[in-house]
Design an enzyme around this catalytic site. Sequence first.
Site, mmCIF file in Angstrom:
data_model
loop_
_atom_site.group_PDB
_atom_site.id
_atom_site.type_symbol
_atom_site.label_atom_id
_atom_site.label_comp_id
_atom_site.label_asym_id
_atom_site.label_seq_id
_atom_site.Cartn_x
_atom_site.Cartn_y
_atom_site.Cartn_z
ATOM 1 N N ARG A 177 3.620 0.106 0.518
ATOM 2 C CA ARG A 177 2.370 -0.477 0.980
ATOM 3 C C ARG A 177 1.641 0.546 1.844
ATOM 4 O O ARG A 177 2.256 1.378 2.509
ATOM 5 C CB ARG A 177 2.628 -1.751 1.790
ATOM 6 C CG ARG A 177 3.057 -2.951 0.959
ATOM 7 C CD ARG A 177 1.913 -3.466 0.092
ATOM 8 N NE ARG A 177 2.248 -4.695 -0.608
ATOM 9 C CZ ARG A 177 2.720 -4.748 -1.854
ATOM 10 N NH1 ARG A 177 2.930 -3.610 -2.517
ATOM 11 N NH2 ARG A 177 2.966 -5.899 -2.429
ATOM 12 N N HIS A 183 -3.498 1.975 -6.776
ATOM 13 C CA HIS A 183 -2.483 0.910 -6.747
ATOM 14 C C HIS A 183 -2.071 0.501 -8.161
ATOM 15 O O HIS A 183 -2.085 -0.677 -8.528
ATOM 16 C CB HIS A 183 -3.018 -0.304 -5.985
ATOM 17 C CG HIS A 183 -1.919 -1.144 -5.393
ATOM 18 N ND1 HIS A 183 -2.046 -1.803 -4.192
ATOM 19 C CD2 HIS A 183 -0.671 -1.459 -5.849
ATOM 20 C CE1 HIS A 183 -0.933 -2.485 -3.934
ATOM 21 N NE2 HIS A 183 -0.094 -2.279 -4.922
#
Length: 307
Positions: free
Chosen positions: A222, A270
């Site tokens: 993350r 991502h």
Amino acid sequence: MIFLYNAEPEHADTWRALLAAQVPDLEFVEGFEAVDPARVTYLLTWKAVADIERYTSLRVLFAAGAGVDQFDLSRIPESVALVRMVDDSLADIMAEFVVMSALALHREMPAYRVAQASQVWESLSILPASSSRVGVMGLGQLGQACLAQLRHLKFQLLGWNRSERNIDGVKTYTGPDELGSFLSQCDILVNLLPLTDSTRGILNRETLTQLPKGAGLINVGRGEHVVEADLVAALDAGQVSAAILDVFQQEPLPEGHPLWSHPRVWVTPHIASTMQVEGGAAVVAKNILRDLAGDELLHTVDRQAGY
């Protein structure tokens, strides 16, 4: 028995068909606005549910991904099981990205990209993968899948985890007391940790300094795991030679952010791994059938640990 789907609209029809084949009595509904919340039994969503208390019949909340940091666990009733998306195809795709990135760093592809931009023709030393140490932070399903593929390339493998893990061919370290020893041996560091209060900002000025000078970084966990200003400083100082980053504190990465233009940073949006519909639907259907049979669900989140 209603299944509420709140993920990619383009895949809704495929999810509908796959779940119907495995759980014929399940009524499939797409979108929060399409149903009375009190009638929903199962919910699949990427995003947190702001008014989850209205879902009075909800039994299982399925996260549409491996992470659950988007949910406020304190707001989810104890009667509702929170389940992570754990699927072999998701792990395989993540391993592909990590292997690609590790090889790119090992063979100094970011440096060659800088040379290309300056039209410089200069070869760098070539060393065998067996001379390079790759460390993985986070030894769950994704981390172990990446290590299994990296092993084929003969990298020296290390792993760090909050709880103890024993993995063949991997030198493992456990807990905060052993983090420094782990980092000091990582020529390439791969972050695959879950995001919790204890891991937020774990890659910062202090920990990046504990890496061997010139180490490479791959972040597919993350964005909040990395203090981005500290990473830029480490890159500028040569402490980190290059970084391949798939996740960021703010997504999309804001226009003008220094990571966009840093010569030794590769940015991807991502995409290191995404839920595959067939595998995801199979995992969800399996858990629904287990719930209906009164069996223990698979891959439920430990609310104390946060993953």
